[in-house]
Scaffold this motif. Structure first.
Motif, short mmCIF file in Angstrom:
data_model
loop_
_atom_site.label_atom_id
_atom_site.label_comp_id
_atom_site.label_asym_id
_atom_site.label_seq_id
_atom_site.Cartn_x
_atom_site.Cartn_y
_atom_site.Cartn_z
N PRO A 163 0.83 -1.21 0.00
CA PRO A 163 0.00 0.00 0.00
C PRO A 163 0.86 1.25 0.00
CG PRO A 163 0.06 -0.99 2.18
CD PRO A 163 0.77 -1.94 1.27
N ALA A 164 0.44 2.22 -0.78
CA ALA A 164 1.14 3.50 -0.81
C ALA A 164 0.73 4.33 0.40
CB ALA A 164 0.83 4.25 -2.10
N ARG A 165 1.52 5.36 0.68
CA ARG A 165 1.18 6.27 1.76
C ARG A 165 -0.12 7.01 1.44
NH1 ARG A 165 7.28 7.98 1.97
NH2 ARG A 165 7.89 7.35 4.08
N ALA A 166 -0.85 7.35 2.47
CA ALA A 166 -2.01 8.23 2.31
C ALA A 166 -1.51 9.66 2.51
CB ALA A 166 -3.09 7.88 3.33
N LEU A 167 -1.03 10.25 1.45
CA LEU A 167 -0.39 11.55 1.54
C LEU A 167 -1.42 12.66 1.61
CD1 LEU A 167 2.43 11.06 -1.11
CD2 LEU A 167 2.67 11.02 1.37
N GLY A 168 -1.11 13.67 2.39
CA GLY A 168 -1.96 14.84 2.51
C GLY A 168 -1.11 16.09 2.61
N GLY A 169 -1.76 17.21 2.76
CA GLY A 169 -1.03 18.46 2.93
C GLY A 169 -0.25 18.85 1.68
N ARG A 170 0.84 19.59 1.90
CA ARG A 170 1.63 20.10 0.79
C ARG A 170 2.31 18.98 0.01
NH1 ARG A 170 4.71 25.36 3.48
NH2 ARG A 170 2.80 26.60 3.92
N VAL A 171 2.78 17.96 0.73
CA VAL A 171 3.46 16.87 0.04
C VAL A 171 2.48 16.11 -0.84
CG1 VAL A 171 4.70 14.70 0.36
CG2 VAL A 171 5.20 16.64 1.85
N GLY A 172 1.29 15.84 -0.30
CA GLY A 172 0.29 15.15 -1.10
C GLY A 172 -0.10 15.94 -2.33
N ALA A 173 -0.25 17.25 -2.16
CA ALA A 173 -0.59 18.10 -3.30
C ALA A 173 0.53 18.11 -4.32
CB ALA A 173 -0.88 19.53 -2.82
N ALA A 174 1.78 18.16 -3.84
CA ALA A 174 2.92 18.17 -4.76
C ALA A 174 3.01 16.87 -5.54
CB ALA A 174 4.21 18.41 -3.98
N VAL A 175 2.79 15.75 -4.86
CA VAL A 175 2.84 14.46 -5.55
C VAL A 175 1.72 14.37 -6.58
CG1 VAL A 175 2.47 11.97 -5.22
CG2 VAL A 175 4.00 13.22 -3.68
N SER A 176 0.53 14.84 -6.22
CA SER A 176 -0.59 14.81 -7.16
C SER A 176 -0.32 15.68 -8.38
CB SER A 176 -1.88 15.26 -6.47
OG SER A 176 -2.26 14.35 -5.46
N VAL A 177 0.25 16.87 -8.16
CA VAL A 177 0.57 17.76 -9.28
C VAL A 177 1.62 17.11 -10.18
CG1 VAL A 177 1.64 19.96 -9.89
CG2 VAL A 177 -0.10 19.87 -8.10
N ALA A 178 2.65 16.51 -9.58
CA ALA A 178 3.69 15.85 -10.37
C ALA A 178 3.11 14.68 -11.16
CB ALA A 178 4.81 15.37 -9.45
N ALA A 179 2.25 13.89 -10.50
CA ALA A 179 1.63 12.76 -11.20
C ALA A 179 0.73 13.25 -12.33
CB ALA A 179 0.83 11.92 -10.20
#
Length: 675
Positions: free
Chosen positions: A32-48
């Motif tokens: 399972p991947a991390r349940a990312l949130g906050g700025r890191v989660g947003a950054a990962v989503s933008v990169a993806a």
């Protein structure tokens, strides 16, 4: 019509009335991947999301610098995300990336972009003559690829990669009289083969992941958010609600329908199990038996057109054929696979006295009429492929159609925010495959540079010839040894890597013995897939047992029982020339009679494994042994053996009929049968 939908959904939510299922644990291949949130989660989503746009752009306007340039950019966009989205596994698990994770992500970005930062053409001109800086950056990328693979899949594949690296470096120290000895490679040569060639990190496996697989994961994410996955389960529940076999048939049908868009065995088993396990429990299925059924049905996802598992795209690439051709090869084997599971379900219903489960009434026809449009995009893929469109464009058009159709339901509309989430989720879903494919480049490059594949293939054939010089015996023994080797290989590593290794080592042996390339490739593909239900790992069974609360190892053996015919059917592809007919290659008369013979073989093997002859009753030991022999004879697909197999099967059924006695179904323990 809305009431129909609600009532079926209520059936799918029977879990709310039962004890809560244990937390799902994905082992090895699908951590399972991390349940990312906050700025890191947003950054990962933008990169993806950015990677998704690059992938879509590449379909219609390929980058002018060529395929390898695109793969470098693609890896630079995805490899860093592996360190942010997946835990290291050291110490206590954290959902927030550590500073170490961020440093590794930054390093991954730097070493991936190094070949283009200083001039891409200049870097390519240094092939075979790398500078010290090139070797240093390549070595760092090697370490990061292995670590990303470990995070996403576990230790097994990285260990295999390290073993191949050690062989490439130290192989020159082996006695030169050994067949697998070679001249030896220095470290710079190894890095050059991995970092600055088309056979290493940027070889066929990563090319397939970046060109095909990521598009299908995006398509699957869009379908899921548009409500298609929910509809497929609802339709399965409604279609079989009135029969005693309803619970088992629902699980199998839902596994097949979800598998057409998933391509992941463990994920499909868990998704179907979360909905159907309460029904199976109320019907009286023991946890281990239900888990085995769910695992076997889930693994069918990797075999189900039109979105076969990742390895199927590599089959098409290696054999230089269209993906539609591979889909055609997979049609009959898929039918045989699910036939075996359904026969096992029907047998267990009779053996264990499974009960009818009362479910909310809903009409499958009304569901189809209201929500059947979810099948449209699947049909579009096949139609466009048949019209000559590339697989990449076909799936993009199907994704656009699925997104457009989502607006037919208010609750599933792909608004800009949901569309962004779907594209990002699709790229995040492909990260483990990217890590596996990049790591597989280590294996393929080492095999190519050292000639290991040809040497191991020769050893395999020589081992068979040590027993007999008869060509048919040599082929049969080689096939059996190859099947065992692939099954053992699949215990440790993911399906995609298992196929790649199997093809470069076992493929040449089968081709040398005259097996046609399509038959050899599909043989390797199916045995790589079946590792997901093979003890002692059986990843799909592990996931299913987490849902049912059953013991993992007994669940694995139950999964093996359900999938047993599928273990033997692929052997028919390669034993005789008639075996190719099962891949829909040849005259239609040949396809028909071999399909009928193989279906009879599956029926015979179901009797042998389940101990019950449908329409007759319990099958004792003599009947089961005869049925097993009949199945093997029928799978040889020669007229004489088929006739002998039919005779043996007839005798087995007759013996079961003569010995039939009125019997009550096998008792189920209170723990297994409580509703």
């Amino acid at each position: 019509m809305g009431d129909d939908r609600s009532s079926v959904r209520a059936a799918g939510r029977l879990a709310e009335d039962e004890a809560a299922s244990p937390a799902v644990h994905y082992d090895d291949e699908e951590r399972p991947a991390r349940a990312l949130g906050g700025r890191v989660g947003a950054a990962v989503s933008v990169a993806a999301f950015g990677v998704a746009l690059l992938v879509l752009w590449q379909v219609f306007q390929p980058l002018a610098r060529g395929s390898q340039f695109y793969l470098i950019i693609f890896l630079a966009g995805t490899l860093p995300l592996c360190f942010l989205a997946y835990r290291s596994g050291w110490g206590k698990g954290r959902d927030a990336p550590t500073w170490t994770d961020r440093v590794l992500a930054g390093a991954a970005l730097a070493v991936c972009l190094y070949p283009v930062a200083g001039g891409y053409d200049v870097f390519l001109d240094r092939q075979g003559l790398l500078e010290p800086a090139d070797v240093a950056f390549g070595a760092v990328l090697l370490i990061l690829v292995v670590e990303a693979c470990r995070r996403t899949t576990g230790w097994a594949l990285p260990a295999v990669c390290l073993a191949f690296l050690a062989y490439g470096y130290y192989g020159g120290l082996l006695p030169q009289s050994w067949p697998i000895a070679h001249a030896g490679l220095d470290f710079a040569q190894i890095v050059d083969a991995l970092y600055n060639s088309g056979s290493g990190f940027y070889g066929t496996p990563l090319d397939v992941a970046a060109t095909y697989i990521v598009l299908f994961t995006i398509y699957g994410a869009v379908l899921d958010l548009s409500g298609a996955s929910r509809f497929f389960v609802d339709l399965s529940v409604a279609a079989f609600r009135r029969s005693r076999s309803a619970a088992g048939r629902t699980a199998v049908a839902a596994g097949f329908l979800l598998g057409t868009v998933s391509g992941s065995g463990t994920a499909t088993a868990v998704s179907v199990g979360a909905v159907t396990w309460p029904m199976l429990r109320r019907a009286g299925y023991p946890p281990e038996q239900a888990g085995g059924m769910l695992a076997a049905a889930g693994v069918g996802a990797i075999l189900s057109p039109p979105t076969l598992g990742a390895a199927a795209f590599i089959v098409a690439e290696y054999l230089n054929v269209s993906y539609l051709t591979v889909l055609g090869w997979a049609m009959i084997p898929t039918v045989l696979y699910y036939l075996g599971i359904l026969l096992a379900v029907e047998i267990d219903v009779r053996r264990f006295g499974v009960r009818v489960v009362e479910a909310p009434q809903a009409s499958p026809w009304r569901l189809l009429g209201r929500f059947g449009y979810h099948f449209s995009s699947l049909i579009v893929i096949v139609v466009l492929l048949a019209l000559g469109q590339s697989a990449t464009r076909a799936v993009v058009y199907a994704t656009i159609l699925a997104a457009a159709l989502s607006f037919l339901e208010r609750s599933t509309r792909l608004t800009p925010a949901r569309g962004f989430a779907a594209l990002a989720a699709g790229v995040r879903g492909v990260l483990p495959v990217v890590a596996v494919c990049a790591a597989a480049g280590i294996i393929t490059a080492t095999t190519t540079k050292t000639g290991l594949g040809a040497q191991l293939a020769s050893l395999l054939i020589d081992g068979a010839r040590a027993v007999s010089d008869e060509p048919r015996v040599v082929l049969a023994l080689t096939v059996v040894l190859a099947a065992v080797a692939l099954a053992l290989l699949g215990l440790a590593i993911p399906v995609t890597a298992s196929f790649i290794i199997g093809w470069v080592i076992i493929g040449p042996a089968l081709l040398t013995l005259g097996v046609p390339a399509p038959a050899a490739a599909m043989f390797v593909f199916y045995y790589s897939v079946l590792s997901e239900v093979t003890p002692p790992t059986a990843l799909a069974a592990v996931g299913a047992s987490a849902i049912t609360g059953g013991r993992a190892v007994p669940t694995m053996w139950q999964a093996l029982k359900y999938a047993l015919p599928a273990f033997l059917a692929p052997i028919a592809f390669v034993l005789t020339t008639n075996g190719e007919f099962l891949l829909a290659r040849g005259p239609w008369t040949g396809v028909l009679w071999t399909t009928a013979a193989a279906a009879l073989a599956v029926f015979a093997l179901a009797i042998a494994a389940g101990g019950w002859a449908l329409g007759v009753g319990p099958a004792g030991a003599p009947s089961r042994v005869l049925a097993g022999i009949a199945g093997l004879l029928l799978l040889y697909l020669a007229p004489v053996t088929v006739a002998a197999g039919i005779t043996a099967l007839t005798v087995a059924v007759l013996i079961a009929a003569v010995r039939r006695k009125p019997q009550t179904p096998l008792a189920i323990s209170p723990r297994e049968g409580e509703a």
